[in-house]
Design an enzyme around this catalytic site. Structure first.
Site, PDB file in Angstrom:
ATOM      1  N   CYS A   3      -6.652  16.317  -0.521  1.00 23.38           N
ATOM      2  CA  CYS A   3      -6.818  15.391   0.603  1.00 23.38           C
ATOM      3  C   CYS A   3      -5.457  15.012   1.190  1.00 23.38           C
ATOM      4  O   CYS A   3      -4.561  14.546   0.481  1.00 23.38           O
ATOM      5  CB  CYS A   3      -7.553  14.140   0.133  1.00 23.38           C
ATOM      6  SG  CYS A   3      -7.523  12.813   1.349  1.00 23.38           S
ATOM      7  N   ASN A  86     -13.743   6.658  12.897  1.00 27.96           N
ATOM      8  CA  ASN A  86     -14.529   7.827  13.290  1.00 27.96           C
ATOM      9  C   ASN A  86     -15.265   8.359  12.063  1.00 27.96           C
ATOM     10  O   ASN A  86     -14.661   8.519  11.003  1.00 27.96           O
ATOM     11  CB  ASN A  86     -13.613   8.925  13.835  1.00 27.96           C
ATOM     12  CG  ASN A  86     -12.954   8.538  15.140  1.00 27.96           C
ATOM     13  OD1 ASN A  86     -13.563   7.868  15.973  1.00 27.96           O
ATOM     14  ND2 ASN A  86     -11.701   8.929  15.318  1.00 27.96           N
ATOM     15  N   GLY A  92     -15.464  13.006  15.875  1.00 26.56           N
ATOM     16  CA  GLY A  92     -14.105  13.544  15.879  1.00 26.56           C
ATOM     17  C   GLY A  92     -13.318  13.294  14.616  1.00 26.56           C
ATOM     18  O   GLY A  92     -12.090  13.404  14.624  1.00 26.56           O
ATOM     19  N   HIS A  99     -10.026   5.914   7.364  1.00 28.18           N
ATOM     20  CA  HIS A  99      -8.839   5.298   7.952  1.00 28.18           C
ATOM     21  C   HIS A  99      -9.270   4.570   9.205  1.00 28.18           C
ATOM     22  O   HIS A  99     -10.063   5.082   9.999  1.00 28.18           O
ATOM     23  CB  HIS A  99      -7.780   6.355   8.278  1.00 28.18           C
ATOM     24  CG  HIS A  99      -8.314   7.545   9.005  1.00 28.18           C
ATOM     25  ND1 HIS A  99      -8.983   8.569   8.362  1.00 28.18           N
ATOM     26  CD2 HIS A  99      -8.319   7.866  10.320  1.00 28.18           C
ATOM     27  CE1 HIS A  99      -9.354   9.476   9.242  1.00 28.18           C
ATOM     28  NE2 HIS A  99      -8.976   9.071  10.442  1.00 28.18           N
TER      29      HIS A  99
HETATM   30  P1  5GP Z   1      -9.596  11.220  12.663  1.00 29.88           P
HETATM   31  O1  5GP Z   1      -9.682  12.254  13.751  1.00 29.88           O
HETATM   32  O2  5GP Z   1      -9.986  11.790  11.321  1.00 29.88           O
HETATM   33  O3  5GP Z   1     -10.313   9.926  12.972  1.00 29.88           O
HETATM   34  O4  5GP Z   1      -8.083  10.788  12.607  1.00 29.88           O
HETATM   35  C1  5GP Z   1      -7.117  11.499  11.888  1.00 29.88           C
HETATM   36  C2  5GP Z   1      -5.775  11.018  12.389  1.00 29.88           C
HETATM   37  O5  5GP Z   1      -4.792  11.420  11.470  1.00 29.88           O
HETATM   38  C3  5GP Z   1      -5.397  11.599  13.751  1.00 29.88           C
HETATM   39  O6  5GP Z   1      -5.113  10.541  14.657  1.00 29.88           O
HETATM   40  C4  5GP Z   1      -4.166  12.448  13.447  1.00 29.88           C
HETATM   41  O7  5GP Z   1      -3.197  12.421  14.475  1.00 29.88           O
HETATM   42  C5  5GP Z   1      -3.647  11.827  12.173  1.00 29.88           C
HETATM   43  N1  5GP Z   1      -2.939  12.763  11.310  1.00 29.88           N
HETATM   44  C6  5GP Z   1      -3.251  14.052  11.063  1.00 29.88           C
HETATM   45  N2  5GP Z   1      -2.372  14.598  10.194  1.00 29.88           N
HETATM   46  C7  5GP Z   1      -1.480  13.598   9.900  1.00 29.88           C
HETATM   47  C8  5GP Z   1      -0.317  13.551   9.061  1.00 29.88           C
HETATM   48  O8  5GP Z   1       0.072  14.519   8.406  1.00 29.88           O
HETATM   49  N3  5GP Z   1       0.342  12.359   9.011  1.00 29.88           N
HETATM   50  C9  5GP Z   1      -0.059  11.264   9.726  1.00 29.88           C
HETATM   51  N4  5GP Z   1       0.658  10.146   9.596  1.00 29.88           N
HETATM   52  N5  5GP Z   1      -1.148  11.283  10.526  1.00 29.88           N
HETATM   53  C10 5GP Z   1      -1.836  12.434  10.604  1.00 29.88           C
HETATM   54 ZN    ZN Z   2      -8.039  11.072  -0.070  1.00 30.02          ZN
END
Ligand code: 5GP
Ligand code: ZN
Length: 113
Positions: A3, A86, A92, A99
């Site tokens: 993860c 989300n 998405g 988070h």
């Molecule tokens: P989701 O689309 O799952 O709601 O949000 C995932 C978020 O994690 C996205 O806004 C994306 O930019 C962020 N994200 C993806 N990979 C990384 C990473 O390696 N480090 C950080 N700090 N954020 C990440």
């Molecule tokens: Zn995790």
């Protein structure tokens, strides 16, 4: 450990931590969608909103309150900001460790795309 957020929390992958305590961390999003784009992430691995149980109620409360504190600290609390969870594909979700996005610093449209 596969993860992404567990690996960042463990220090295996770099991340910019805006806050951390023994239950959650706040990360700077790597691809910010607004001047403020932080992620409130529990240390406990929970894949999606659908996987929360009653024992997580306190943790979720801490996440939401921490989002408000981050917004206050970053100066967007009064103008307004968005706190978003989300869940799964159509919403998405791309990282399957819950988070809470804290997004602010610009006007936002409703409904979301
Ligand atoms: P989701 O689309 O799952 O709601 O949000 C995932 C978020 O994690 C996205 O806004 C994306 O930019 C962020 N994200 C993806 N990979 C990384 C990473 O390696 N480090 C950080 N700090 N954020 C990440
Ligand atoms: Zn995790």
């Amino acid at each position: 450990m596969s993860c992404l957020f567990c690996r960042i929390i463990a220090g295996e992958i770099p991340g910019t931590f805006l806050y951390q305590d023994n239950r959650l961390v706040v990360l700077q999003d790597i691809n910010p969608q607004a001047p403020l784009h932080a992620l409130v992430v529990p240390r406990k691995h929970i894949a999606t909103l659908n996987d929360l149980s009653a024992e997580d109620d306190g943790l979720v409360g801490e996440m939401v309150r921490r989002a408000a504190l981050v917004a206050r600290e970053k100066g967007v609390a009064e103008e307004g900001y968005r706190a978003v969870l989300n869940c799964n594909r159509e919403a998405g979700q791309t990282v399957f460790h819950i988070h809470l996005h804290v997004i602010g610093g610009r006007p936002m449209a409703w409904p979301p795309g």
